[in-house]
Structures are given as C-alpha cells and as structure tokens.
Design an enzyme around this catalytic site. Structure first.
Site, short mmCIF file in Angstrom:
data_model
loop_
_atom_site.label_atom_id
_atom_site.label_comp_id
_atom_site.label_asym_id
_atom_site.label_seq_id
_atom_site.Cartn_x
_atom_site.Cartn_y
_atom_site.Cartn_z
CB SER A 72 -0.91 0.02 1.24
OG SER A 72 -1.66 -1.16 1.32
N1 SAH Z 1 -0.52 -5.35 4.00
C1 SAH Z 1 0.18 -5.61 2.75
C2 SAH Z 1 -0.66 -5.20 1.56
C3 SAH Z 1 -1.07 -6.42 0.86
S1 SAH Z 1 -2.09 -6.31 -0.56
C4 SAH Z 1 1.55 -4.98 2.74
O1 SAH Z 1 1.91 -4.27 3.68
O2 SAH Z 1 2.29 -5.24 1.78
C5 SAH Z 1 -3.39 -7.37 -0.02
C6 SAH Z 1 -3.02 -8.77 0.31
O3 SAH Z 1 -4.20 -9.44 0.78
C7 SAH Z 1 -2.53 -9.60 -0.88
O4 SAH Z 1 -1.27 -10.13 -0.58
C8 SAH Z 1 -3.58 -10.68 -1.03
O5 SAH Z 1 -3.06 -11.93 -1.47
C9 SAH Z 1 -4.14 -10.79 0.37
N2 SAH Z 1 -5.49 -11.37 0.49
C10 SAH Z 1 -6.57 -11.18 -0.29
N3 SAH Z 1 -7.63 -11.88 0.16
C11 SAH Z 1 -7.21 -12.52 1.28
C12 SAH Z 1 -7.85 -13.40 2.21
N4 SAH Z 1 -9.14 -13.75 2.08
N5 SAH Z 1 -7.12 -13.87 3.24
C13 SAH Z 1 -5.81 -13.53 3.40
N6 SAH Z 1 -5.16 -12.70 2.55
C14 SAH Z 1 -5.84 -12.20 1.51
#
Ligand code: SAH
Length: 228
Positions: A72
């Site tokens: 993000s």
């Molecule tokens: N917090 C992260 C941002 C990640 S983007 C950072 O600091 O980099 C969102 C993430 O959520 C992705 O890696 C995606 O694979 C994950 N995601 C999406 N749906 C999900 C679910 N149901 N359970 C766990 N992770 C999920």
C-alpha cells in the site's frame, strides 16, 4: 542509512504529513501521530519491496509485489495504523500480509501481531523478510476472511484488501473497545475505508473515513487467483 536515504525518508514523512492535513476534514486527524511517524522511520520499506522496484521505496505510492498484489501507499499505511490507535502489547490481527511491511509497522509500534495471507509465495517471502528485519509476527497461510479464531479476541484488526461487506467473523473477534479498519467496496467501484468500533457493551459502530483503492479480499477460496 546513508544521507541520500535519510533525505528520501524525511521527504516521504513530509508528504505524509501534508496528506494528513489535506484529508483532515474526512479523517478527523489533523496530524500524523509521533509514534506512527517513529515506526515509519524505523521500518525500512525497501526491505519489503522486490529488488527492481527498490528505487521507488521512499515514494508515497503503492508498488507491485507480484501475483497482482501491491504494497500500500505509505500515507494509507500511516492512516490505517493511526486509526487502530495501538498501545504497546495490543494484540493486532492483519488480513493480507502481502509484503509484510504493514505487519512490520505494527510490530514496530509494540503490537503483538498476527497476520494471515492467502498466497503462499507472498506469505513465505514476508516470513523471510520479517525475520531478517527482526520483527516478530505470527503468520498463517490461509484464507483470512473468517479471521483467526484460535487467537481471538483482538484489540485491533486491519484488513489490507477490499471486502464487499464487513466480514461478521472479524467483528466477533474484536474485544470490547476494539477497532477494525477495513476498506469496503467492489474491485473497480467505489471503496470506502471504514472504522468499525465495538464499545464496552458490545455495541458496534461504523464510520466511513475516506475513499480508497485496494486489491480485492478473497471471500471464497475458489476465487483465489494470483498464481502468476
Ligand atoms: N498489507 C500488505 C498489503 C497487501 S495487498 C503490505 O503491507 O504489503 C493485499 C493482500 O491481501 C494480498 O497479498 C492478497 O493476497 C491478500 N489477500 C486477499 N484476500 C485474502 C484473504 N481472504 N485472506 C488472506 N489474505 C488475503
């Protein structure tokens, strides 16, 4: 850290501060909290970014981390962290470990962090990076839509992917006085960052904070993509 990095880091903090002032009318925050700022300075964002993107680590923008997912924008990380209102020792659950950067920020705030990621390769990379950078985070590789009931309740829950609705299990897994920060909306449509609070009597209150753009939260595991 060299002088150039120090300058870039100061520049990023200045941009985040500016964005806090510009959005104060929506968020109610007139400034970046000192403790959030300290965590943003302490955690090296470039550690959590693929090598070919590292030059952009200190720019206030989201960046690709593979599998169609993104780390993000730093302002959004700062805002979501501040909305959680973390005290040292708080138990915080993150859904969507991704790069591990947000988890590192939470750990740097003194939280006991639990983080769930649905894509195995990202979970594994985040595990290695978090360990290398010295942040203790309990991780699971699974669908986090229904939270982490074995470790509940939590003082705070942060979801870093957009959900079409507020997952009921996450609200259940909040302590009284707990806070859930989650983007709600559809993939390409309007998404609103929501703050859901549970009061001492268990009453649940929802507040819209700001329009945002997140990758989608997978609800049913069969829709899980991202195998590139
Ligand atoms: N917090 C992260 C941002 C990640 S983007 C950072 O600091 O980099 C969102 C993430 O959520 C992705 O890696 C995606 O694979 C994950 N995601 C999406 N749906 C999900 C679910 N149901 N359970 C766990 N992770 C999920």
């Amino acid at each position: 850290m060299n002088i150039q990095d120090e300058a870039r880091r100061n520049g990023l903090i200045a941009e985040i501060r500016d964005e806090f002032s510009q959005t104060a009318g929506y968020t109610g925050f007139h400034q970046l909290d000192d403790r959030v700022e300290e965590a943003l300075r302490r955690v090296d964002r470039s550690d959590f970014i693929p090598e070919d993107e590292r030059g952009a680590a200190w720019i206030n923008a989201p960046l690709p981390i593979g599998h169609g997912q993104t780390i993000s924008q730093p302002y959004i990380v700062a805002l979501m962290t501040q909305l959680l209102d973390i005290d040292p020792g708080d138990r915080i659950l993150e859904i969507g470990t991704g790069s591990g950067y947000q988890a590192a920020i939470l750990a740097a705030m003194g939280a006991r962090v639990y983080s769930v990621e649905i894509i195995g390769d990202l979970a594994e990379r985040a595990r290695r990076q978090l360990e290398k950078a010295g942040y203790e985070v309990q991780q699971r590789h699974t669908n986090g839509y229904n939270g982490w009931s074995d470790e509940a309740p939590f003082d705070g829950i942060i979801v870093t992917a957009a959900s079409r609705e507020i997952p009921p299990a996450l609200v259940e897994q909040l302590k009284p006085g707990g806070r859930l920060v989650i983007p709600v909306g559809s993939r390409w449509g309007y998404q609103s960052l929501m703050l859901v609070t549970k009061d001492a009597d268990g009453g649940v209150h929802e507040k819209e904070v700001l329009g945002v753009a997140f990758v989608p939260l997978v609800r049913d595991s069969e829709e899980a993509g991202g195998t590139d």
